[in-house]
Design an enzyme around this catalytic site. Structure first.
Site, short mmCIF file in Angstrom:
data_model
loop_
_atom_site.label_atom_id
_atom_site.label_comp_id
_atom_site.label_asym_id
_atom_site.label_seq_id
_atom_site.Cartn_x
_atom_site.Cartn_y
_atom_site.Cartn_z
CG PHE A 192 -1.93 1.16 1.12
CD1 PHE A 192 -3.12 1.00 0.43
CD2 PHE A 192 -1.67 2.40 1.68
CE1 PHE A 192 -4.03 2.05 0.29
CE2 PHE A 192 -2.56 3.46 1.56
CZ PHE A 192 -3.75 3.28 0.87
CG ASP A 236 5.47 3.72 1.89
OD1 ASP A 236 5.46 4.28 2.99
OD2 ASP A 236 4.48 3.66 1.13
CE LYS A 268 -0.39 5.34 7.70
NZ LYS A 268 -1.82 5.45 7.89
N1 PLP Z 1 2.26 4.29 2.50
C1 PLP Z 1 1.93 3.46 3.50
C2 PLP Z 1 2.86 2.34 3.85
C3 PLP Z 1 0.74 3.62 4.21
O1 PLP Z 1 0.42 2.77 5.19
C4 PLP Z 1 -0.12 4.70 3.85
C5 PLP Z 1 -1.40 4.89 4.54
O2 PLP Z 1 -1.92 4.03 5.20
C6 PLP Z 1 0.27 5.54 2.80
C7 PLP Z 1 1.47 5.31 2.16
C8 PLP Z 1 -0.59 6.68 2.37
O3 PLP Z 1 -0.52 7.69 3.32
P1 PLP Z 1 -1.64 8.84 3.32
O4 PLP Z 1 -2.93 8.19 3.67
O5 PLP Z 1 -1.15 9.82 4.37
O6 PLP Z 1 -1.65 9.45 1.96
#
Ligand code: PLP
Length: 386
Positions: A124, A210, A240
């Site tokens: 994700f 990520d 986050k």
């Molecule tokens: N990358 C990862 C690993 C995530 O868990 C998330 C959100 O859950 C995101 C990116 C996307 O972040 P945002 O919701 O702040 O755009």
């Protein structure tokens, strides 16, 4: 717009690991706004920093200099290991968009054709069109085709598949989570990240991690990749927990990689503005003072042991305080049903997959709160089993 299900409860206040509704009923929060409120709700140092910054300077745009974001960038660079530069955005998806654009620029995509980002099945990375395509979940793609070109997926943890994928001449970078969070809490297999680094070096593509969910102490290290001694990624994205609830995201890159961006290549009006940066500065100061990675590791051990002892939980996956509890099929209950029953019992947990509950308490959670959460969950599972 109707993109979220109707809320099962509405909160009006929070304090530490607890949330309250308008009637004053309280819940123990083991979701933390999906890994965001790592210091708990309404942390006084963050609240005070926000109030003070709001009285001082909120925003000037990036046409002019401000000081707070520069300090935050320096702290993040130190925690990652040094030698890098930071671009601030407002979310995890934006941090990853920055990484994807940087990879293309670094690889000279416009002339070399090297533009593809290889990511993992079940990953994700966000909901913008590009990060949605990086996300390895085809069901989420279906309604939004055509998605931007330039993304390919490989099975998570399979070095041979990754090696074959990056051998293609159009690949610029690899983008991976050190623990897959939204995909169901799947930790990286031993030796995988070190193998990815080796493969990326052999082929000359960027290793981008990520750390939007895993970063800033959650897994028991400042960043998930730091479980592998000596590993240095090329790009690290985060968001986050950085603002503890105030929107801010960041993309860090080694200086040689970051220097591929030139003036005008990337921008966002609010990125790194003083209010969000003041929150991040306060968050990082509390995190360092409390040594949140060590706390997450210790509290994670207690929570994991408690979950493993529960009747109805057949496996616990994850690291630190990013844990997934796999429910036994014999319970005859989905994770959604168990999470709903836990909510009625005063505990927030997240059904991240049909049979997996995800638990993401505050990194400042106390032993008593962990035990209280475990006892609510034990009651819910016992009722389900009966
Ligand atoms: N990358 C990862 C690993 C995530 O868990 C998330 C959100 O859950 C995101 C990116 C996307 O972040 P945002 O919701 O702040 O755009």
């Amino acid at each position: 717009m109707p993109t979220y299900p109707p809320p099962p409860v509405t909160f009006v206040r929070g304090a530490g690991s607890r949330l309250y509704d308008a009637e004053g009923r309280s819940w123990l929060d083991f979701v933390s706004g999906v890994a965001v409120t790592s210091l708990g709700h309404a942390h006084p140092a963050v609240a005070e920093a926000l109030a003070a910054q709001a009285r001082t300077l909120l925003h000037t745009s990036n046409l002019y200099g401000t000081t707070v974001g520069v300090e935050v960038a320096a702290t993040l660079d130190r925690l990652i290991g040094g030698g890098g530069q930071v671009f601030f955005g407002n979310s995890g998806a934006e941090a990853n968009e920055c990484a994807i654009k940087l990879a293309r620029k670094w690889a000279g995509a416009a002339t070399t054709g090297r533009h593809v980002v290889v990511s993992a099945d079940r990953s994700f990375h966000g909901r913008t069109l590009a990060t949605l395509h990086a996300t390895g979940q085809p069901a989420k793609h279906a309604a939004f085709q055509p998605l931007p070109a330039g993304f390919r997926h490989v099975p998570y943890g399979d070095l041979a598949a990754l090696s074959a994928a990056v051998a293609a001449p159009d690949v610029a970078a690899v983008l991976l989570e050190p623990v897959q969070g939204e995909g169901g809490v799947w930790p990286v297999p031993d030796g995988y990240l070190a193998g990815v680094r080796r493969i990326c070096d052999e082929v000359g593509v960027l290793m981008m991690l990520d750390e939007v969910q895993t970063g800033l102490g959650r897994t028991g290290r400042w960043f998930g990749f730091q479980h592998v001694p000596g590993l240095v990624p090329d790009v690290v994205t985060m968001a986050k927990a950085l603002g503890n609830g105030v929107p801010i995201g960041a993309c860090w890159a080694r200086a040689e990689v970051a220097s591929a961006f030139q003036v005008g290549d990337h921008a966002t009006t609010l990125g790194g503005q003083p209010l969000a940066a003041a929150a991040a500065r306060a968050v990082l100061a509390v995190m360092e003072k409390e040594d949140v990675p060590a706390r997450a590791e210790r509290a994670g051990r207690r929570l994991r042991a408690g979950l493993e002892a529960l009747d109805g939980v057949v496996e616990v996956r994850g690291a630190g305080l990013l844990l997934g509890a796999e429910l036994g099929g014999w319970l005859g209950r989905t994770a959604h049903e168990v999470a709903a029953a836990a909510l009625s019992g005063g505990l927030l947990v997240n059904p991240v997959a049909p049979t997996t509950l995800r638990l993401l308490p505050s990194l400042l959670v106390t032993d008593d709160e962990i035990d209280e959460g475990l006892s609510i969950l034990a009651g819910v599972l016992a009722t389900a089993a009966a």
